[in-house]
Every structure is written in C-alpha cells, then in structure tokens.
Write an enzyme that holds these catalytic residues in place. Structure first.
Site, PDB file in Angstrom:
ATOM      1  N   THR A 109       0.847  -1.194   0.000  1.00 57.73           N
ATOM      2  CA  THR A 109       0.000   0.000   0.000  1.00 57.73           C
ATOM      3  C   THR A 109       0.878   1.237   0.000  1.00 57.73           C
ATOM      4  O   THR A 109       1.808   1.344   0.800  1.00 57.73           O
ATOM      5  CB  THR A 109      -0.886   0.017   1.262  1.00 57.73           C
ATOM      6  N   ARG A 110       0.563   2.158  -0.881  1.00 63.42           N
ATOM      7  CA  ARG A 110       1.354   3.385  -0.938  1.00 63.42           C
ATOM      8  C   ARG A 110       0.446   4.601  -0.771  1.00 63.42           C
ATOM      9  O   ARG A 110      -0.567   4.728  -1.437  1.00 63.42           O
ATOM     10  CB  ARG A 110       2.093   3.470  -2.275  1.00 63.42           C
ATOM     11  N   SER A 111       0.833   5.478   0.140  1.00 59.94           N
ATOM     12  CA  SER A 111       0.105   6.746   0.293  1.00 59.94           C
ATOM     13  C   SER A 111       0.953   7.845  -0.335  1.00 59.94           C
ATOM     14  O   SER A 111       0.698   8.294  -1.436  1.00 59.94           O
ATOM     15  CB  SER A 111      -0.194   7.026   1.762  1.00 59.94           C
ATOM     16  N   GLY A 112       2.008   8.280   0.373  1.00 60.75           N
ATOM     17  CA  GLY A 112       2.867   9.323  -0.185  1.00 60.75           C
ATOM     18  C   GLY A 112       4.175   8.785  -0.763  1.00 60.75           C
ATOM     19  O   GLY A 112       4.929   9.516  -1.405  1.00 60.75           O
ATOM     20  N   ASP A 115       8.426   6.121   2.282  1.00 59.67           N
ATOM     21  CA  ASP A 115       9.113   5.059   3.015  1.00 59.67           C
ATOM     22  C   ASP A 115      10.598   5.072   2.635  1.00 59.67           C
ATOM     23  O   ASP A 115      10.956   4.948   1.458  1.00 59.67           O
ATOM     24  CB  ASP A 115       8.499   3.701   2.662  1.00 59.67           C
ATOM     25  N   GLY A 182      -1.099   8.661   5.139  1.00 62.80           N
ATOM     26  CA  GLY A 182      -1.260   7.233   5.410  1.00 62.80           C
ATOM     27  C   GLY A 182      -0.055   6.643   6.127  1.00 62.80           C
ATOM     28  O   GLY A 182      -0.179   6.029   7.189  1.00 62.80           O
ATOM     29  N   TYR A 475      13.163   4.961  15.203  1.00 65.83           N
ATOM     30  CA  TYR A 475      11.823   5.461  14.856  1.00 65.83           C
ATOM     31  C   TYR A 475      11.320   4.710  13.626  1.00 65.83           C
ATOM     32  O   TYR A 475      11.983   4.708  12.591  1.00 65.83           O
ATOM     33  CB  TYR A 475      11.942   6.963  14.597  1.00 65.83           C
ATOM     34  N   ASN A 477       9.112   5.235  11.429  1.00 64.14           N
ATOM     35  CA  ASN A 477       8.948   5.992  10.187  1.00 64.14           C
ATOM     36  C   ASN A 477      10.289   6.287   9.514  1.00 64.14           C
ATOM     37  O   ASN A 477      10.323   6.788   8.399  1.00 64.14           O
ATOM     38  CB  ASN A 477       8.197   7.301  10.439  1.00 64.14           C
ATOM     39  N   TYR A 478      11.378   5.976  10.196  1.00 63.23           N
ATOM     40  CA  TYR A 478      12.706   6.035   9.574  1.00 63.23           C
ATOM     41  C   TYR A 478      13.141   4.601   9.317  1.00 63.23           C
ATOM     42  O   TYR A 478      14.160   4.143   9.814  1.00 63.23           O
ATOM     43  CB  TYR A 478      13.715   6.742  10.494  1.00 63.23           C
TER      44      TYR A 478
HETATM   45  C1  LIG Z   1      11.542  13.849   2.394  1.00 67.87           C
HETATM   46  C2  LIG Z   1      11.028  13.167   3.636  1.00 67.87           C
HETATM   47  C3  LIG Z   1      10.701  13.930   4.748  1.00 67.87           C
HETATM   48  C4  LIG Z   1      10.216  13.329   5.910  1.00 67.87           C
HETATM   49  N1  LIG Z   1       9.885  14.104   6.977  1.00 67.87           N
HETATM   50  C5  LIG Z   1       9.358  13.549   8.085  1.00 67.87           C
HETATM   51  C6  LIG Z   1       8.915  14.336   9.180  1.00 67.87           C
HETATM   52  O1  LIG Z   1       8.984  15.561   9.162  1.00 67.87           O
HETATM   53  N2  LIG Z   1       8.410  13.711  10.280  1.00 67.87           N
HETATM   54  C7  LIG Z   1       8.274  12.356  10.317  1.00 67.87           C
HETATM   55  O2  LIG Z   1       7.778  11.846  11.318  1.00 67.87           O
HETATM   56  N3  LIG Z   1       8.665  11.590   9.297  1.00 67.87           N
HETATM   57  C8  LIG Z   1       9.196  12.150   8.173  1.00 67.87           C
HETATM   58  N4  LIG Z   1       9.566  11.346   7.133  1.00 67.87           N
HETATM   59  C9  LIG Z   1       9.327   9.904   7.234  1.00 67.87           C
HETATM   60  C10 LIG Z   1       7.865   9.615   6.875  1.00 67.87           C
HETATM   61  O3  LIG Z   1       7.034  10.001   7.935  1.00 67.87           O
HETATM   62  C11 LIG Z   1       7.641   8.135   6.649  1.00 67.87           C
HETATM   63  O4  LIG Z   1       8.426   7.720   5.568  1.00 67.87           O
HETATM   64  C12 LIG Z   1       6.170   7.842   6.370  1.00 67.87           C
HETATM   65  O5  LIG Z   1       5.929   6.473   6.539  1.00 67.87           O
HETATM   66  C13 LIG Z   1       5.798   8.287   4.985  1.00 67.87           C
HETATM   67  O6  LIG Z   1       4.448   8.149   4.720  1.00 67.87           O
HETATM   68  P1  LIG Z   1       3.998   7.998   3.190  1.00 67.87           P
HETATM   69  O7  LIG Z   1       2.553   7.779   3.155  1.00 67.87           O
HETATM   70  O8  LIG Z   1       4.557   9.129   2.393  1.00 67.87           O
HETATM   71  O9  LIG Z   1       4.838   6.713   2.793  1.00 67.87           O
HETATM   72  P2  LIG Z   1       4.522   5.338   2.051  1.00 67.87           P
HETATM   73  O10 LIG Z   1       5.845   4.958   1.485  1.00 67.87           O
HETATM   74  O11 LIG Z   1       3.377   5.456   1.148  1.00 67.87           O
HETATM   75  O12 LIG Z   1       4.155   4.376   3.256  1.00 67.87           O
HETATM   76  C14 LIG Z   1       5.014   4.076   4.330  1.00 67.87           C
HETATM   77  C15 LIG Z   1       4.649   2.719   4.932  1.00 67.87           C
HETATM   78  O13 LIG Z   1       3.294   2.732   5.372  1.00 67.87           O
HETATM   79  C16 LIG Z   1       2.511   1.808   4.620  1.00 67.87           C
HETATM   80  N5  LIG Z   1       1.254   2.487   4.282  1.00 67.87           N
HETATM   81  C17 LIG Z   1       1.110   3.572   3.488  1.00 67.87           C
HETATM   82  N6  LIG Z   1      -0.174   3.928   3.439  1.00 67.87           N
HETATM   83  C18 LIG Z   1      -0.859   3.074   4.220  1.00 67.87           C
HETATM   84  C19 LIG Z   1      -2.240   2.951   4.559  1.00 67.87           C
HETATM   85  N7  LIG Z   1      -3.143   3.797   4.074  1.00 67.87           N
HETATM   86  N8  LIG Z   1      -2.612   1.953   5.383  1.00 67.87           N
HETATM   87  C20 LIG Z   1      -1.686   1.079   5.873  1.00 67.87           C
HETATM   88  N9  LIG Z   1      -0.365   1.154   5.589  1.00 67.87           N
HETATM   89  C21 LIG Z   1       0.049   2.153   4.766  1.00 67.87           C
HETATM   90  C22 LIG Z   1       3.341   1.474   3.405  1.00 67.87           C
HETATM   91  O14 LIG Z   1       3.022   0.212   2.873  1.00 67.87           O
HETATM   92  C23 LIG Z   1       4.744   1.560   3.953  1.00 67.87           C
HETATM   93  O15 LIG Z   1       5.062   0.385   4.668  1.00 67.87           O
HETATM   94  C24 LIG Z   1      10.059  11.927   5.953  1.00 67.87           C
HETATM   95  C25 LIG Z   1      10.395  11.161   4.836  1.00 67.87           C
HETATM   96  C26 LIG Z   1      10.884  11.765   3.693  1.00 67.87           C
HETATM   97  C27 LIG Z   1      11.247  10.921   2.504  1.00 67.87           C
END
Ligand SMILES: Cc1cc2nc3c(=O)[nH]c(=O)nc-3n(C[C@H](O)[C@H](O)[C@H](O)COP(=O)(O)OP(=O)(O)OC[C@H]3O[C@@H](n4cnc5c(N)ncnc54)[C@H](O)[C@@H]3O)c2cc1C
Ligand SMILES: *[C@@H]1O[C@H](CO)[C@@H](O)[C@H](O)[C@H]1NC(C)=O
Ligand SMILES: *[C@@H]1O[C@H](CO)[C@@H](O)[C@H](O)[C@H]1NC(C)=O
Ligand SMILES: *[C@@H]1O[C@H](CO)[C@@H](O)[C@H](O)[C@H]1NC(C)=O
Ligand SMILES: *[C@@H]1O[C@H](CO)[C@@H](O)[C@H](O)[C@H]1NC(C)=O
Ligand SMILES: *[C@@H]1O[C@H](CO)[C@@H](O)[C@H](O)[C@H]1NC(C)=O
Length: 541
Positions: A109-112, A115, A182, A475, A477-478
């Site tokens: 699943t991809r939101s933004g 990852d 997400g 963390y 999210n990292y």
């Molecule tokens: C440029 C950049 C800046 C960042 N800044 C911050 C920050 O300021 N603070 C912070 O805390 N983190 C930050 N991060 C880390 C970020 O919070 C995590 O990477 C977060 O998981 C990204 O969410 P996403 O939806 O964009 O990612 P995705 O890659 O879409 O998803 C991340 C993970 O969650 C799963 N997932 C996505 N959507 C869902 C859903 N709807 N239901 C269930 N699972 C799902 C995916 O399968 C994957 O395992 C940053 C990352 C980057 C690349």
C-alpha cells in the site's frame, strides 16, 4: 517478476484450466484478476484504464514513478508490481484485498511513497501496488475542530485545507509537504508541534480500515486493540487505512518562525552542543530543531562546507520569542530581524520550502518532489546529551569528501511528549528520550550506493556508546532494513530476528502489537520485510 508470476500460474491455474494454458498463462491470469476487481467493486464508474494499470498499460510507469521518492528503488532490476490499482472508492480497495488473496498475490500500500526503504512499492514476491493517490479528500469541521482525511492526502494538502478554513487551527504533522498521511500517521509522525501536541497519531480519534477480509471497519467495529495498533505500529501490518479522523489543535493567529545558519567559524559546534541542554526543556510553545549539513562546496570554491542551521517555530509573536530566547538561549544570538511573524499555515509553507520562503501556500499542494535523489537514513534517540568529544568525532566523519551530502537532524522532544505514557500508542519513545536523531545521506550516482550505505552503518556503529541502549531505540517511520528483516515471504525466520527491530521501534509495545496482529491477521496477509509478525497471546508471565 514475470518468472514468479508465470510460476504461480503454471502450478495453480493451468492445472484447472488446461485448455487455456496454451493461450499464455500470464495474460489469462491477469484478465482473471482484473475481472475479479470489477466484480468485487460496487462502484464501477471508473474506466478500467484509470483504475488498473498493468505493465502493458501506457500509464503504468508514470503512476509507479510518480510517488517514488528514493531513486535507489527505481532501477531496472527493482522488482515491479504485477499491477497497480489506483482506487477512488473504498469498494475498489476492498476488491483489491479480496482478489489479491484469491490470486495468491501480496499487496503493498502506498500513500505518499516516502518510506525510506521503498517498502510501499517494492517486494521480492509477486505483488499488487495499491496506490491511494486518488483517495485524498480532506473535510475540515471548524466547529467541531476535527478533520476527516483520506490516507492518500499529503500533510501539505492538510495544512492548506486547514488554512483555508481557519487561522487558529492546526495539526501536528511533518516538515515536508509531500509526505503521505497514510504512512506518516501509521508510524506516529513527528513535526514542529511535537512538543506542544505530541505525535500526529496522538491526535487521531477515529479511522476507517479495510481488514484482511476486505471489510471496512471503523474505531467502534475494529475495537480498541486494532485502533491502538494502527496509530504508530508502522504501516503495512494491520490492514489498509482508508481515512483518519483528526483532532485539530489550537494555534495562535500569529506564529513566529526563524531559520538561523551558523558556520563552523561562528561557533556552530558549540551551539549544537549547547542546544541539547536547552531545546528539549524550554517552554513547549517553542520548537527549535538543529541541523548540520556537510557537502562539497559549489564549483568556484574548494573544500568541504559544514554548516549548522536552527529551524524554529514559536507559537506566539516575535516580542515574546525574543524575550524567551534572551532568557534561555542567548548564545544563539537571535535578532528581531531574524523573526518572521506569519500565520501558522504560512509557517508550514516556510518549512515545506526548506525554510527559504513562506510566500507560496500553493507549494503545500505540490506533490512533485523538490529533489528525487538516492538516500539512506537512520535514526537514534539520545537519552542524555552527547559529549563534545563524541560530537567532534562525528564532525570529523562528516568531512569525508567521498560523500555528496550528509546531514544530521536533531529534533527536541520534551513538553507534551513527557506527559504521554509509553504504552498509550505503539510509539514508546517519550519521556526519557529528549532528542530524536536523524542521519541522512543523499547522493545522485548509482555507483556510490555501496559506499554511502557502508558509511551510514559505520556512523551508526560509531554512535553506539552515545545514544539509547538495550534496546537501542529507532523510529519506525525512519525504516532501516539494516536492523533485520522478515523472510522474502514475510514470515519471520525466527521470532528472535523480528524482535531485534521490533523492540527497537516499539520497545515493550512490540509484544502487544504481535498479539493484535495475531487477532486481526493471523495468516499474515498484510506483510512486508519489517511488518509485525503474528504471535499467540502471552500465557502466564
Ligand atoms: C523527504 C522526507 C521527509 C520526511 N519528513 C518527516 C517528518 O517531518 N516527520 C516524520 O515523522 N517523518 C518524516 N519522514 C518519514 C515519513 O514520515 C515516513 O516515511 C512515512 O511512513 C511516509 O508516509 P507515506 O505515506 O509518504 O509513505 P509510504 O511509502 O506510502 O508508506 C510508508 C509505509 O506505510 C505503509 N502504508 C502507506 N499507506 C498506508 C495505509 N493507508 N494503510 C496502511 N499502511 C500504509 C506502506 O506500505 C509503507 O510500509 C520523511 C520522509 C521523507 C522521505
Ligand atoms: C457514477 O458517476 C456519475 C456521474 O459522475 C454519478 O452521477 C453517479 O452517482 C456515479 N455512480 C456511483 C455508483 O457512484
Ligand atoms: C472493466 O473491465 C471489465 C472486464 O475486464 C468489464 O466487465 C467492465 O465493464 C469494465 N468497466 C468499464 C467501466 O469499462
Ligand atoms: C520511470 O523511472 C525509470 C527509472 O528512473 C525511468 O527509466 C522511466 O523512464 C520512468 N518512466 C516514466 C514514464 O517517467
Ligand atoms: C505579543 O503577544 C503578547 C502576549 O499575547 C501580547 O501581550 C503583546 O501585545 C504582543 N505584542 C505584539 C507586538 O503584538
Ligand atoms: C568532493 O570534492 C573532492 C575534492 O575536490 C573530490 O575529490 C570528491 O570526489 C568530491 N566528492 C563528491 C561526492 O563529489
């Protein structure tokens, strides 16, 4: 990929449909899968070409690339999905779960797409990518001070929509506008109001989730265990979160931002050291993050440039900020001219611009990334200030000219974070973890991958004595796959391995996460390299 897909085909489908085998198993299987999606989605309004993208569709590569943030995972040899689904309706998400299950395919699943290890769009087994980019609606209720946001919306879109409706409401989400809600909320979520209002996930009050059976459940019908797990237990383990109900938070109509840059000649090293004693302990209306960036200088100069930056948000006006800084952190030398008074939504645009300009709110809506390089990230938590000697050793490493750009980002916790217990949500690092540390390496050339990855590991090793221990916290999210992974098929080789990264991300909450997983997804349908493995409930002690 193709090989796996055909393999699957021959062993199952062709046994049943012998007559079809000669027609080319791959395409029949795909047709069958596509039909399944349509049969199971109640809203068939979308044309097939916009809902389902197969490798033969002209849209496939564009949709796949659009939310890839780390080009390390956009190589010809990177495994690609057998299909991409871009739902605009919940029933299409439900259909995808049902049909992937019946066709033996995994889901990512991809939101933004932020990852750090690309786990939202890469897998080593046949998989379908469900990309929530069209599920991005945001509804703000100013009276109730809440918002419903779909997972595919970005934090920037949320800031923009709140700003349209109110100058005195906000939400504690991340620095960069393109982050998906997400993933961000699934992993906790750190932003510039973390000291005042905690993590993003601390402010989630309800959610809609598609579970392993393709049912849509909300907080009431999913139960408090699952509702607990989705607010920080990391994405991709428990189901697909469609939407979140957020409690918006109060912000003053005028806030003050500043961005101060200090060179090494301007005492930067000492300011970083001093920062540790101040930023996590000051008034919770004041957030000051500390960044150190090292890179080769621009072409006309020579040598390595190393600079410290202090990026700040104060929930009050410049007069108040100046007097607070005079009392608590005078050595930073903040001047009136450095203080930028603006609305809260402008301060988020300022952050999204890399602390350059607050002029364009439209920037918050731009989903195309500023730079799309290759990177590696790791995280740590400091439980006590890092000594000057230890920091000095880090700066020596940063001078390595083989590295394009290396960055250290220190985030102060404290404030509200100290008031929330470690088991309130799956994110345990609160009181006792005053500083979150992020290490970032970015580069452009594919042939520099191994050098940078190795360097990141060495820096991490170097930091071992100076950061949290037993377990060394990180963390979620990292995401960092160096800490260990499940097998390719997502089944942990041993509990011991999963607990290595599990305890580092979730501390004592890891056991409860595994119990919730056992309850809601015992056969481990939702999985990836670092998903939560199912475990039977603890018996006895
Ligand atoms: C440029 C950049 C800046 C960042 N800044 C911050 C920050 O300021 N603070 C912070 O805390 N983190 C930050 N991060 C880390 C970020 O919070 C995590 O990477 C977060 O998981 C990204 O969410 P996403 O939806 O964009 O990612 P995705 O890659 O879409 O998803 C991340 C993970 O969650 C799963 N997932 C996505 N959507 C869902 C859903 N709807 N239901 C269930 N699972 C799902 C995916 O399968 C994957 O395992 C940053 C990352 C980057 C690349
Ligand atoms: C399909 O689309 C039409 C026009 O956009 C709309 O009126 C109708 O309600 C939609 N049907 C469903 C089931 O959503
Ligand atoms: C999509 O394709 C399926 C079969 O593959 C078909 O039954 C359905 O009518 C199509 N829907 C649209 C909107 O074209
Ligand atoms: C997607 O990215 C790959 C690798 O970076 C590139 O080769 C390809 O041309 C891109 N496709 C589109 C449509 O942009
Ligand atoms: C700044 O805020 C304080 C406290 O809210 C208020 O008393 C003061 O008048 C404000 N000053 C300016 C210049 O707006
Ligand atoms: C940085 O500059 C040095 C000296 O000019 C050079 O040797 C090195 O290759 C450069 N590093 C990168 C990553 O470009």
């Amino acid at each position: 990929m193709k090989y796996f897909w055909k393999c699957y085909c021959y062993s199952f489908i062709s046994l049943i449909l012998l007559s079809l085998a000669t027609l080319g198993c791959g395409s029949n299987n795909m047709e069958d899968f596509v039909d399944c999606i349509y049969v199971h989605s109640s809203n068939n309004n979308d044309s097939n070409s916009t809902l389902i993208h197969t490798p033969s569709s002209s849209s496939y590569s564009y949709v796949l690339n659009f939310s890839i943030r780390n080009l390390r995972f956009s190589e010809p040899q990177t495994p690609k999905p057998v299909a991409i689904i871009t739902p605009s309706h919940a029933s299409q998400v439900q259909a995808t779960v049902i049909c992937c299950k019946s066709h033996g395919l995994q889901i990512r699943t991809r939101s933004g797409g932020h990852d750090f290890e690309g786990r939202s769009y890469v897998a080593n087994v046949p998989f379908v990518l469900i990309d929530l980019i069209n599920l991005n609606s945001i509804t703000i209720d100013v009276e109730d001070e809440t918002a419903w946001v779909q997972s595919g919306a970005t934090v920037g879109e949320l800031y923009y929509k709140i700003g349209e409706k109110s100058r005195t409401l906000g939400f504690p989400a991340g620095f960069k506008a393109t982050i998906g809600l997400g993933g961000f909320l699934s992993g906790g979520g750190i932003g510039m109001m973390v000291r005042k209002y905690g993590l993003g996930a601390d402010n989630v009050v309800d959610a809609y989730v598609v579970d392993r059976n393709g049912r849509v459940v909300n907080r009431y019908s999913m139960g408090e265990d699952l509702f607990w797990a989705i607010r920080g237990g990391g994405g991709g383990s428990f189901g697909i979160v469609l939407a979140w109900k957020l409690r918006l938070v109060q912000v003053p109509s005028i806030v003050t931002s500043f961005a101060l840059h200090k060179t090494w000649d301007q005492n930067a090293a000492n300011l970083i050291y001093r920062w540790q004693y101040i930023a996590p302990w000051v008034d919770q209306d004041l957030f000051i993050s500390a960044w150190v960036t090292a890179s080769n200088s621009s072409k006309d100069e020579s040598g390595r440039i190393m600079e410290a930056s202090f990026f700040s948000l104060f929930l009050g006006n410049a007069t108040e900020l100046l007097s607070l800084m005079e009392k608590t952190f005078p050595e930073l030398g903040l001047k009136k001219k450095d203080c930028l008074e603006m609305s809260w939504v402008e301060s988020m645009a300022f952050s999204a611009s890399g602390f350059v300009s607050a002029k364009s709110l439209e920037l918050l809506l731009d989903r195309t990334p500023v730079d799309n390089g290759r990177y590696k990230t790791k995280s740590d938590y400091a439980t006590e200030p890092i000594s000057e000697t230890a920091l000095k050793g880090m700066w020596e490493r940063f001078k390595d000219e083989e590295l394009e750009t290396v960055q250290l980002i220190l985030i102060p916790f404290g404030g509200k974070m100290n008031e929330i217990s470690e088991s309130e949500t799956p994110s345990p690092h609160r009181a006792g973890y005053p500083i979150h540390i992020g290490y970032y390496l970015t580069w452009q050339q594919p042939n520099a991958d191994s050098r940078n990855l190795e360097w990141a590991r060495e820096l991490h090793d170097y930091m071992t004595p100076f950061v949290s221990k037993s377990p060394r916290a990180a963390y979620v999210n990292y995401r960092d796959l160096d800490m260990g992974t499940n097998n390719d098929d997502g089944v942990p080789t041993r509990y011991k391995e999963a607990s290595l990264w599990g305890h580092r991300y979730f501390g004592n909450n890891f056991e409860r996460l595994m119990e919730v997983k056992m309850k809601v997804d015992p056969f481990n349908f939702f999985r990836h390299e670092q998903s939560i493995p199912p475990a039977p409930p603890r018996v006895g002690i």
